[in-house]
Write a protein that holds these residues in place. Structure first.
Motif: not given
Length: 121
Positions: A50-55
């Protein structure tokens, strides 16, 4: 427009890194995903960011594959370690409609052409 590169033939236990270059839009406001399809099998979502760096990862690749993104280069990567013959498939990079990732292919509106990864001795 998404273009994958870095596929090929690798021996079991080996590593490959797939790259996905985007053009026509910037990736930093969209979630991105990697999917794969083996012969005779359904498409499988395997890795997402995601754009928040979540994977997120499918159980089949968790601990072996790592997704990353370089927003400055407008690229997404998939580092694949400890490859198994069952990882053999065509791999696709995809852009989501949304900022946060999902595992559903229906949420992705741009797809690369796919690249072959073959794991064999």
């Amino acid at each position: 427009h998404l273009v994958e590169s870095g596929g090929g033939l690798v021996q079991p236990g080996g590593s490959l890194t797939l790259s996905c270059a985007a053009s026509g839009f910037t990736l930093d406001v969209y979630a991105m995903g990697w999917f794969r399809q083996a012969p005779g099998k359904e498409r499988e979502g395997i890795s997402f960011t995601g754009v928040d760096g979540s994977t997120g990862y499918a159980d089949s690749v968790r601990g072996r594959f790592t997704i990353s993104r370089d927003n400055a280069k407008n690229m997404v990567f998939l580092k694949m370690n400890s490859l198994k013959p069952e990882d053999t498939a065509v791999y696709y990079c995809a852009k989501s409609r949304f900022a946060y990732y999902s595992a559903s292919g229906w949420d992705y509106d741009h797809w690369g052409q796919g690249i072959q990864v073959t794991v064999s001795s």
